[in-house]
Design an enzyme around this catalytic site. Structure first.
Site, short mmCIF file in Angstrom:
data_model
loop_
_atom_site.label_atom_id
_atom_site.label_comp_id
_atom_site.label_asym_id
_atom_site.label_seq_id
_atom_site.Cartn_x
_atom_site.Cartn_y
_atom_site.Cartn_z
N GLU A 1 -103.77 -75.47 97.16
CA GLU A 1 -103.67 -76.89 96.82
C GLU A 1 -102.62 -77.59 97.69
OE1 GLU A 1 -105.49 -78.88 95.42
OE2 GLU A 1 -104.23 -80.57 94.88
N GLU B 1 -105.35 -83.20 104.11
CA GLU B 1 -106.15 -84.40 103.86
C GLU B 1 -105.39 -85.71 104.08
OE1 GLU B 1 -107.80 -84.80 99.86
OE2 GLU B 1 -106.06 -83.80 99.03
N LYS C 1 -112.96 -91.13 97.00
CA LYS C 1 -112.37 -90.66 95.74
C LYS C 1 -113.39 -89.89 94.91
CE LYS C 1 -109.20 -90.12 92.69
NZ LYS C 1 -108.34 -88.98 93.01
N TRP D 1 -108.86 -97.39 78.05
CA TRP D 1 -109.33 -96.17 78.73
C TRP D 1 -109.41 -95.16 77.59
CZ3 TRP D 1 -110.13 -94.30 83.82
CH2 TRP D 1 -110.00 -92.92 83.99
N ASN E 1 -101.54 -98.62 73.22
CA ASN E 1 -101.66 -97.63 74.31
C ASN E 1 -101.06 -96.33 73.82
OD1 ASN E 1 -102.71 -99.29 76.17
ND2 ASN E 1 -100.89 -99.40 77.46
N GLY E 2 -101.61 -95.21 74.24
CA GLY E 2 -101.02 -93.92 73.88
C GLY E 2 -101.85 -93.20 72.84
N HIS F 1 -104.13 -59.22 108.35
CA HIS F 1 -105.54 -58.94 108.60
C HIS F 1 -106.20 -60.01 109.47
CE1 HIS F 1 -105.22 -55.61 105.85
NE2 HIS F 1 -104.57 -56.43 105.03
N LYS G 1 -103.44 -80.79 100.30
CA LYS G 1 -102.74 -82.08 100.34
C LYS G 1 -102.31 -82.41 101.76
CE LYS G 1 -103.97 -82.85 97.42
NZ LYS G 1 -104.85 -82.71 96.39
N CYS H 1 -104.13 -97.68 79.22
CA CYS H 1 -104.82 -98.92 78.87
C CYS H 1 -103.96 -100.10 79.32
CB CYS H 1 -105.00 -99.01 77.37
SG CYS H 1 -105.66 -97.53 76.63
N ARG I 1 -106.50 -100.32 87.48
CA ARG I 1 -106.26 -99.01 86.89
C ARG I 1 -107.48 -98.45 86.15
NH1 ARG I 1 -103.23 -98.89 83.15
NH2 ARG I 1 -102.81 -101.07 82.71
C1 F6R Z 1 -108.51 -83.59 96.92
C2 F6R Z 1 -109.51 -84.19 96.05
C3 F6R Z 1 -110.87 -83.62 96.06
C4 F6R Z 1 -111.45 -83.59 94.64
C5 F6R Z 1 -112.91 -83.14 94.67
C6 F6R Z 1 -113.50 -83.02 93.28
O1 F6R Z 1 -107.27 -84.21 96.81
O2 F6R Z 1 -109.23 -85.12 95.38
O3 F6R Z 1 -110.88 -82.35 96.63
O4 F6R Z 1 -110.68 -82.72 93.86
O5 F6R Z 1 -113.68 -84.05 95.40
O6 F6R Z 1 -113.49 -84.24 92.62
P1 F6R Z 1 -113.63 -84.34 91.07
O7 F6R Z 1 -112.44 -83.67 90.47
O8 F6R Z 1 -113.69 -85.81 90.78
O9 F6R Z 1 -114.89 -83.61 90.69
#
Ligand code: F6R
Length: 620
Positions: free
Chosen positions: A492, A499, A615, A85, A111-112, A515, A496, A13, A38
């Site tokens: 994962e 992307e 995002k 938040w 906050n918290g 394989h 990273k 927050c 934020r």
């Molecule tokens: C990768 C990334 C995406 C999300 C995916 C799902 O770094 O951010 O692969 O994980 O688009 O998004 P959410 O979690 O918002 O459903």
């Protein structure tokens, strides 16, 4: 000042406070505006007017609060404000801060998370207190209000009050009786003070201070601060005066929003220890028992015969870690589906199954559609979501929030560790309610509670990851490999790198190399191995040798007690071991995130907004 000092912790927050010659209501709203990046779901302001503390608050965006404030002229030389938040209680007008104490003599913002708020609430209800909201903050206000008796100065009441609170907090208090001071307390939630010329301020983050002053004091843990028009003083919880040590901030405002880091992604990687603490806050008690209030009643867990975890991208990768644990620890059959496949796949669903939807944003279109499909088939649904008030959180039967704070970088980092942590907590909770013989819940929970400290250790690997990134930034292809839980984290790690650095990756369980994928190995190719499981160590070493024999270079991420792998790998990264091996695997993601980040930086990529990606994927 270094990146991260005071300004980079996962604040949920925004906090603002001002005392000085300007219109304080306008100043604190401007401060909140500077924290808008934020994200938040409600906001409020408090200032003294006509013999009482006026509190104005609104759910929604800051503009909603601004409209309310602008209805009549508001002028005061002192004010506090908050953007929220939500963590306890939904984003409503009632739950927005500030909150009054029982007698409306003080208003507080926070906050918290106050972990013992339910116990305190019961104690206060028994004494006749009435609450207007469901928040832990209002409970804290009543506790401090109880201590604010005749002749007790506000700072003393706050000092006594916070001693009764357990959890993480940054609290700010304004009193109708002492209109010349603002009192603030900090424990594990950031709070910074701004020393101006003839005015003083406070805030949750540095960007909210910079238009007014560059002389900043980061309030230390368990300290209480008091700002007046011309003074800033600090004491500890025993009332002993503490030195006030201002630092000069050189950052521009954009850098300050990133806590001094070059990118939000790096800030969010560094927030992970704090995120782990926030994620577990209030969910583990002193006896290492899990407390998850939002989930189904206990008998439901004995009925569930199968779990389906449904998600996309990073959240899917987190789901794979959930499957590993649900099956290993609980022997509960679990499948993980990509949401986009699940929704069109005509899935066979047992009526006794549970569908878990993992999503940072809570708005991903495919995951939402999969959720609606499960609901239409009357399957029990559970969300593991970061954004409160999001569609998935609202539509699931129950939701456990990851409490990771806003994630701004497109590439997900802290949300992943929080999602895996919540799934781990859930597995332990199920073991606990089912009293499963053979599962030592307390031991496992104790390991989980030590995870944040180990994540801190992993961050110290950054210089080594920079060296490796410098050496390998131009590699044509990078493998990410492992076995068991390490193979899940490998997916994962690869995501990273591709992307944000746009380097092609090949990720698979190490045993699959022969394989097919092994054909891609040639000189110049790098293979990053996660190898944290002693049982498969020898097999992983064999896979490493196969890669080296074809000219590939091996980077191994191993636990500190591993003396075998170092003889095989070209570069070795050591992370702290957890007795719950699965958690060691989770920790390997931190050096992998740092590796991807620094390669992307060295290649000049647009890290926070990689090409072609968004995002929140709210379209199919
Ligand atoms: C990768 C990334 C995406 C999300 C995916 C799902 O770094 O951010 O692969 O994980 O688009 O998004 P959410 O979690 O918002 O459903």
């Amino acid at each position: 000042m270094n990146p991260g000092d005071g300004g980079s912790i996962a604040t949920m927050c925004g906090i603002a406070g001002y005392i000085g010659p300007r219109n304080a209501v306008e100043v604190v709203l401007d401060q909140l505006k500077r924290l808008e990046y934020r994200g938040y779901d409600s906001a409020g302001v408090a200032y003294p007017a006509n013999g009482h503390i006026e509190v104005l608050k609104r759910a929604g965006k800051l503009t909603e609060l601004k409209k309310l404030v602008d209805e009549v002229p508001r002028d005061s030389r002192i004010a506090i404000a908050h953007s929220r938040w939500a963590t306890h209680g939904g984003p409503t007008n009632e739950n927005a801060h500030p909150h009054y104490d029982a007698y409306e003599r003080i208003a507080i913002i926070h906050n918290g998370i106050i972990e013992n708020y339910l116990d305190l609430r019961e104690e206060l209800l028994a004494k006749g207190h009435k609450f207007r909201s469901q928040t832990d903050t209002e409970v804290a206000a009543h506790v401090i209000g109880e201590e604010y008796t005749e002749g007790v100065p506000l700072e003393e009441a706050v000092r006594k009050g916070v001693k009764r609170l357990r959890g993480a907090y940054a609290l700010v208090v304004l009193s109708q009786h002492e209109k010349g001071k603002i009192v603030a307390a900090r424990n594990a939630s950031p709070l910074v003070l701004g020393i101006g010329a003839g005015e003083n301020l406070l805030a949750s983050d540095i960007p909210a201070l910079l238009p007014y002053t560059r002389e900043v004091v980061v309030l230390e843990e368990n300290n209480i601060a008091m700002i007046t028009l011309d003074n800033v003083s600090i004491m500890d919880l025993d009332g002993r005066e503490q030195p006030v040590k201002p630092i000069h901030i050189e950052w521009d405002i954009a850098a300050a929003e990133r806590g001094g880091y070059d990118h939000f992604m790096l800030k969010e990687i560094h927030e992970q220890p704090e995120v782990l603490r926030q994620c577990l806050a209030g969910r583990i008690d002193d006896n290492y028992q899990v407390r998850l209030e939002q989930v189904f009643s206990e008998h439901v867990w004995t009925e569930i015969d199968r779990v389906n975890i449904i998600a996309c991208g990073t959240a899917y990768n987190a789901g794979l870690m959930g499957k590993h644990l649900f099956e290993k620890l609980l022997r509960l059959p679990t499948d993980v589906y990509y949401s986009s496949e699940f929704r069109y796949g005509d899935p066979v669903l047992s009526p006794k199954s549970l569908a878990i939807f993992v999503s940072q944003s809570g708005e991903t279109a495919d995951t939402l559609a999969a959720l609606r499909l499960c609901k239409s088939r009357r399957i029990r649904t559970l969300g593991v979501v970061n954004v409160i008030g999001s569609s998935i959180a609202r539509e699931c039967d129950r939701t456990i929030f990851t409490q990771a704070g806003p994630e701004i970088s497109v590439a997900s980092t802290k949300a992943y560790t929080a999602q895996v942590t919540v799934l781990t907590l859930l597995a332990m909770y199920i073991a606990q309610v089912q009293e499963m013989p053979g599962v030592r819940v307390e031991e496992a929970v104790a390991e989980l509670s030590g995870l944040a400290a180990k994540a801190d250790e992993c961050l110290k690997l950054e210089p080594q990851m920079i060296e490796l990134a410098t050496q390998f930034k131009d590699m044509p292809l990078c493998f990410f490999l492992g076995r068991g839980a390490d193979a899940n984290v490998a997916l994962e790690g690869a995501l990273k790198l591709k992307e944000i650095a746009y380097i092609p990756t090949q990720e698979s369980p190490a045993g699959e190399m022969k394989h097919g994928p092994l054909a891609l190995v040639q000189p110049g190719v790098i293979a990053v191995f996660g190898s944290t499981d002693p049982e498969t160590r020898d097999k992983v070493v064999s896979s490493m040798k196969e890669i080296q024999a074809r000219g590939g270079t091996v980077i191994a991420v191993v636990t500190e007690d591993d003396t075998v792998t170092e003889r095989a790998a070209d570069a070795i990264i050591r992370i702290p071991a957890s007795k719950l091996g699965f958690l060691s695997a989770l920790l390997t993601i931190i050096p992998m995130q740092l590796f991807a980040y620094h390669i992307a930086r060295l290649r000049g990529c647009e890290i926070d907004q990689p090409r072609n990606l968004a995002k929140s994927v709210t379209v199919e």
